[in-house]
Design an enzyme around this catalytic site. Structure first.
Site, PDB file in Angstrom:
ATOM      1  N   HIS A 155       0.837  -1.270   0.027  1.00 12.36           N
ATOM      2  CA  HIS A 155       0.200   0.033  -0.057  1.00 12.36           C
ATOM      3  C   HIS A 155       0.871   1.135  -0.186  1.00 12.36           C
ATOM      4  O   HIS A 155       1.043   2.190   0.854  1.00 12.36           O
ATOM      5  CB  HIS A 155      -0.848  -0.082   1.306  1.00 12.36           C
ATOM      6  CG  HIS A 155      -2.049   1.005   1.519  1.00 12.36           C
ATOM      7  ND1 HIS A 155      -1.969   2.335   1.117  1.00 12.36           N
ATOM      8  CD2 HIS A 155      -2.992   0.745   1.802  1.00 12.36           C
ATOM      9  CE1 HIS A 155      -2.870   2.807   1.316  1.00 12.36           C
ATOM     10  NE2 HIS A 155      -3.914   2.061   1.837  1.00 12.36           N
ATOM     11  N   GLU A 256      -1.056   1.274  -5.263  1.00 14.39           N
ATOM     12  CA  GLU A 256      -0.790   0.063  -4.605  1.00 14.39           C
ATOM     13  C   GLU A 256      -0.738  -1.144  -5.345  1.00 14.39           C
ATOM     14  O   GLU A 256      -1.530  -1.259  -6.131  1.00 14.39           O
ATOM     15  CB  GLU A 256      -2.126  -0.303  -3.301  1.00 14.39           C
ATOM     16  CG  GLU A 256      -2.222   0.837  -2.633  1.00 14.39           C
ATOM     17  CD  GLU A 256      -3.472   0.977  -1.846  1.00 14.39           C
ATOM     18  OE1 GLU A 256      -3.835  -0.082  -1.537  1.00 14.39           O
ATOM     19  OE2 GLU A 256      -4.158   1.835  -1.538  1.00 14.39           O
TER      20      GLU A 256
END
Ligand code: BG6
Length: 284
Positions: A155, A256
């Site tokens: 992320h 991400e």
């Protein structure tokens, strides 16, 4: 007497590295990279000024590792959000040092981190290689005797000059789920940030963030990843997040590298899967 940052460094396992390629920081907590600055550049990995370091809370910024589920999981009802890996202490296994690169590996398995929602025998290895590029990767192995399915994301919070003055290339033609509206759509042109953006793309292509404010382009080259999530909270959500400054949303975009939703990975006993992302910066 030890100051607060020293106590935090020890409690969360901070490791800062410097080499001819640049410098960076990774914590044992979450195996989370929180900084990467290539030599001669501004920071590329963003960390909130309001990030909190508290057991059970995710560090806001850097490269949290979402595993074994993403968000609330396939049905949206799992906690903690984005899985337990990012709020678990990982074991630092190796630190490999060369003149121009430092590679750090961390390990997590069922005995050190688990949840009733994921009662599976797994072994996970996170690798961060800091150089004039940053490579992060997550390898997951099924060490049990039954198949399991997991979601995962690296992320990555990217630091940008102004989120409203950038464009994100590489996703044209990809289907995505707009998590703000709940609708499915196809990306028609470059992605721009002109409101809250929270999209799960089905794409394994490289992504390029063109940041005109800071005169640079950040490339994200992925492998083993069939989903790309693009997220910026914009004004209202930034205000709602307690560990996020009200105006900080302008300074980041998350790109991400992931396998989520329909792209969740199933591993048979003994199988392993690895996904990775290589970040690089070029002047415009
Ligand atoms: C993104 C999700 O990956 O992470 C968003 O798509 C979410 O929906 C964001 O808001 C941040 O999540 P968290 O749990 O770190 O606040």
């Amino acid at each position: 007497m030890e100051d607060r940052s020293g106590a935090r460094a020890r409690a969360f396992g901070e490791l800062s590295v410097t080499n001819t390629g640049g410098r960076g920081t990774v914590y044992d907590y979450g195996a989370q990279v929180t900084a990467w600055t290539p030599e001669g550049e501004r920071p590329v990995v963003w960390l909130s000024e309001q990030a909190v370091f508290t057991p059970g809370t995710a560090i806001r910024g850097g490269v949290p590792i979402c595993f074994p589920w993403f968000g609330g999981g396939p049905n949206g009802d799992l906690t903690p959000a984005h899985g337990f890996a990012r709020i678990s202490p990982w074991r630092r296994m190796t630190v490999g040092e060369a003149a121009d690169a430092t590679t750090v590996t961390h390990h997590l398995d069922m005995t050190s981190a688990h949840a009733p929602q994921f009662p599976h025998a797994y072994r996970a290895r996170a690798t961060a290689r800091f150089s004039n590029t940053l490579t992060t990767s997550l390898r997951v192995e099924n060490t049990g005797d039954q198949a399991f399915t997991f979601e995962a994301a690296l992320h990555t919070y990217l630091a940008v000059g102004d989120a409203t003055h950038l464009s994100i290339d590489g996703l044209v033609g990809s289907e995505y789920l707009d998590q703000v509206t709940g609708e499915h759509a196809v990306q028609l042109g470059p992605v721009v940030i002109d409101g809250e953006v929270d999209r799960v793309y089905r794409s394994s292509s490289p992504v390029v963030v063109i940041d005109r404010s800071w005169g640079r382009r950040i490339t994200v080259v992925k492998s083993g990843s069939a989903s790309t999530v693009v997220w910026n909270p914009w004004v209202d959500k930034a205000k709602r997040l307690s560990d996020f400054g009200d105006d900080e949303w302008r300074g980041l975009v998350c790109v991400e590298t992931a396998n989520v939703k329909e792209d969740a990975v199933t591993l048979e006993p003994g199988q392993a899967h690895e996904m990775s992302a290589v970040l690089a910066v070029e002047r415009l």
